[in-house]
Design an enzyme around this catalytic site. Sequence first.
Site, PDB file in Angstrom:
ATOM      1  N   THR A  25       7.328   4.313  -9.086  1.00  0.00           N
ATOM      2  CA  THR A  25       8.161   3.287  -8.424  1.00  0.00           C
ATOM      3  C   THR A  25       8.268   2.373  -9.524  1.00  0.00           C
ATOM      4  O   THR A  25       7.492   1.803 -10.300  1.00  0.00           O
ATOM      5  CB  THR A  25       7.147   2.542  -7.326  1.00  0.00           C
ATOM      6  OG1 THR A  25       7.160   3.277  -6.181  1.00  0.00           O
ATOM      7  CG2 THR A  25       7.669   1.015  -6.981  1.00  0.00           C
ATOM      8  N   CYS A  68       5.040  -6.035  -3.003  1.00  0.00           N
ATOM      9  CA  CYS A  68       4.750  -4.811  -2.299  1.00  0.00           C
ATOM     10  C   CYS A  68       3.476  -4.113  -3.047  1.00  0.00           C
ATOM     11  O   CYS A  68       2.949  -4.376  -4.040  1.00  0.00           O
ATOM     12  CB  CYS A  68       5.795  -3.686  -2.371  1.00  0.00           C
ATOM     13  SG  CYS A  68       7.197  -4.279  -1.648  1.00  0.00           S
ATOM     14  N   HIS A 111       4.989   3.131  -0.685  1.00  0.00           N
ATOM     15  CA  HIS A 111       5.388   1.541  -1.276  1.00  0.00           C
ATOM     16  C   HIS A 111       5.806   0.727  -0.050  1.00  0.00           C
ATOM     17  O   HIS A 111       6.790   0.452   0.119  1.00  0.00           O
ATOM     18  CB  HIS A 111       6.698   1.977  -2.086  1.00  0.00           C
ATOM     19  CG  HIS A 111       7.430   0.739  -2.743  1.00  0.00           C
ATOM     20  ND1 HIS A 111       8.229   0.821  -3.666  1.00  0.00           N
ATOM     21  CD2 HIS A 111       6.955  -0.699  -2.718  1.00  0.00           C
ATOM     22  CE1 HIS A 111       8.676  -0.416  -4.069  1.00  0.00           C
ATOM     23  NE2 HIS A 111       7.864  -1.339  -3.387  1.00  0.00           N
TER      24      HIS A 111
END
Lengths: 202, 160
Positions: free
Chosen positions: B22, B28, B45
Amino acid sequence: MDVENLNAMMIDILGEIGNIGSGNAATALAGMLSKRVDMNVPVVKILEFKDVAGVLGGEEELVVGIYLDLNKDISGNIMFILDLESAINLSNMLLNRIDTEEDLDDLAMSALSEVGNILASSYVNALGNLTNLNISISVPSLAIDMAGAILSVPAIQFGYISDRVLLIETIFEEGNNSVRGNLFLLPDMTSFEKILSSLGVL
Amino acid sequence: MKIIKVGMADLNVIKNLGILTTLGLGSCVGIALYDEHNRVAGLAHPMLPSSKEIRNNANKAKFVDTGIELLIEKMIQKGAFRQNLTAKVAGGSQMFSFDKNNNILKIGERNVLATKKKLRELNIQIVSEDTGGNYGRTIELNVEDGSLLVKTIGHGIKVI
């Protein structure tokens, strides 16, 4: 009302609102810098969450983001995002510096926050005049980090009500092209309805 | 080497060889689950702590609670065993600071708390974490050894 229910005409209207707001913001920026400021025709983008982080080119791109909340009749937020070089050039112009700093000091960050504040105020004033809605903005907050991380903040706010993000993007360029910034207006879903109905579209 | 990107409100699972990544994780939270024995890794995520607070909750990967459940389901489909799973958690930062206690802006912290609560309920041990702060992270989960590489701008690189 959801992002999915917006038709082409509504999207055009949101783009036009962006045009009027950004035009006002560009004029304010030009006045502040005493330089010419160009802007593109604002684009309304509707994005999947997974694509939001890449909207500025790359998720890991180092950017300076200035964030402001919108309150009262409209909720959502405004962000002004610059690449680091543009941010340094812009702060040098504002502070009449001729140095070749590679970083932003406190004074530079404060000057950039003020630019964000002025851009957002002039944008929102134009929007308020047009729609007769009462809109206020929060104090600006500035972050220097990866584009994806910065854009996660407005994306999350959309997450509460939608599976997509709608943003109105304008690109500003200072006359000599040493400063390039993206201004994003992200009204939340309930605000679309208010904006569109205030204009007699809904 | 196979590298799979996991974007916001997304998740993915990989077996034997490869990396789940990611890029530019902010408020997040990145939840990495790993079954060492069967070499199955999963990365979620999610953006928001709870699917129960929200009307429109069809997208399971968007929420911590349903995201973790879906991730485990997909890992089991790939050959993982639930009782083998361990977790690593990264992200949940507060990118912008304001004077007032704005709930929306403290979402990073709430995402991390929700993650810990859910994993505790499921009896999955958190072996390491790198959460909070006010900066973004890029993470890479390697399925070969379950290591989680965390890269930042100005706050170092580490393996957790």
